[in-house]
Design an enzyme around this catalytic site. Structure first.
Site, PDB file in Angstrom:
ATOM      1  N   SER A   1      -7.692 -23.515 -34.534  1.00 24.18           N
ATOM      2  CA  SER A   1      -9.095 -23.099 -34.700  1.00 24.18           C
ATOM      3  C   SER A   1      -9.364 -21.736 -34.076  1.00 24.18           C
ATOM      4  CB  SER A   1     -10.030 -24.144 -34.073  1.00 24.18           C
ATOM      5  OG  SER A   1      -9.918 -25.362 -34.773  1.00 24.18           O
ATOM      6  N   LEU A   2      -8.680 -21.425 -32.974  1.00 19.41           N
ATOM      7  CA  LEU A   2      -8.843 -20.114 -32.344  1.00 19.41           C
ATOM      8  C   LEU A   2      -8.035 -19.053 -33.082  1.00 19.41           C
ATOM      9  CD1 LEU A   2      -8.690 -21.190 -28.575  1.00 19.41           C
ATOM     10  CD2 LEU A   2     -10.722 -20.719 -29.975  1.00 19.41           C
TER      11      LEU A   2
ATOM     12  N   ASP B   1      10.124 -23.147 -18.667  1.00 20.07           N
ATOM     13  CA  ASP B   1      11.489 -23.527 -18.328  1.00 20.07           C
ATOM     14  C   ASP B   1      11.577 -24.760 -17.433  1.00 20.07           C
ATOM     15  OD1 ASP B   1      12.989 -21.468 -19.636  1.00 20.07           O
ATOM     16  OD2 ASP B   1      12.318 -20.054 -18.112  1.00 20.07           O
TER      17      ASP B   1
ATOM     18  N   VAL C   1       0.628 -18.030 -17.354  1.00 17.84           N
ATOM     19  CA  VAL C   1      -0.047 -16.802 -17.755  1.00 17.84           C
ATOM     20  C   VAL C   1      -0.083 -16.753 -19.272  1.00 17.84           C
ATOM     21  CG1 VAL C   1       0.131 -14.281 -17.816  1.00 17.84           C
ATOM     22  CG2 VAL C   1       0.443 -15.488 -15.667  1.00 17.84           C
TER      23      VAL C   1
ATOM     24  N   GLU D   1      -0.957 -14.572 -22.719  1.00 17.82           N
ATOM     25  CA  GLU D   1      -0.974 -13.194 -23.216  1.00 17.82           C
ATOM     26  C   GLU D   1      -1.941 -13.148 -24.387  1.00 17.82           C
ATOM     27  OE1 GLU D   1       2.996 -13.669 -24.215  1.00 17.82           O
ATOM     28  OE2 GLU D   1       3.786 -13.103 -22.270  1.00 17.82           O
TER      29      GLU D   1
ATOM     30  N   ARG E   1      -7.516 -18.920 -36.183  1.00 20.30           N
ATOM     31  CA  ARG E   1      -8.227 -18.577 -37.420  1.00 20.30           C
ATOM     32  C   ARG E   1      -9.348 -17.568 -37.181  1.00 20.30           C
ATOM     33  NH1 ARG E   1      -7.826 -23.942 -41.056  1.00 20.30           N
ATOM     34  NH2 ARG E   1      -5.875 -24.681 -40.161  1.00 20.30           N
TER      35      ARG E   1
END
Length: 193
Positions: free
Chosen positions: A112-113, A128, A136, A138, A115
């Site tokens: 939804s985001l 990992d 974090v 990006e 789009r």
């Protein structure tokens, strides 16, 4: 094998996978668990004069990255962070994740985001084995709309896969742990490689 919702709950209840604060079990769906956006962001200063030479032997990397190229800001929980089109910012999750040495995690954005043009990660979507800390994000607004991001909103989802065995060199092994126990948004430490 990717964990299903019931197995994610079992790993959390047995404290094999530690997520702090303990997530709302209603936010575990199918094979993912939703995670939230914190109120911390790292914004980059516009600089068209600095060149970061990414050759491994370059002394330039550390010098440029240590020059205050970004600022961490903390907004009020009832305010929104405004992300304009074609802007990039680092953000942090509310949840802190502690991974065992036989499990790997995957961070995915929400459809939804996406789009609306919001990218959650550029490349680093792997969590990992042996990782401990907040994740974090990006964030990049690839769309044409200004997006208001509110702390506490569900921003991404995590899924988990069981490894074929316990890894011998988890993230917290030796000198690989540049971002281990991350509580704040740390800029690139590529020069430590």
């Amino acid at each position: 094998m990717r964990l299903c919702d019931e197995d994610i709950k079992k790993w959390i209840f047995k404290k094999k996978l530690i997520i702090t604060p303990i997530p709302n079990m209603k936010k575990i769906h199918g094979a993912t668990i939703d995670i939230r956006l914190s109120n911390k962001f790292r914004i980059f200063k516009k600089s068209y004069n600095s060149i970061i030479d990414l050759k491994k032997s370059s002394k330039n990397i550390k010098y440029v990255l240590e020059q205050n190229i970004s600022d961490e800001i903390c907004i009020a929980n009832n305010k929104s962070f405004i992300l304009k089109p074609r802007n990039f910012v680092l953000a942090l999750t509310i949840e802190k994740i502690s991974m065992p040495n036989d499990l790997i995690g995957w961070l995915d954005g929400r459809s939804s985001l996406a789009r609306l043009g919001l990218m959650i990660h550029m490349t680093s979507h792997r969590i990992d084995p042996g990782w401990n800390g907040k994740i974090v994000l990006e964030l990049f607004n690839a769309g044409n709309f200004i997006l208001a991001l509110t702390p506490g909103m569900f921003i991404a989802a995590l899924s988990f896969e069981v490894l074929s065995g316990i890894c011998s060199k988890p993230y917290n092994y030796n000198n690989r742990s540049k971002y281990f126990n991350q509580e704040n948004i740390i800029s690139s430490l590529i020069y430590k490689e």
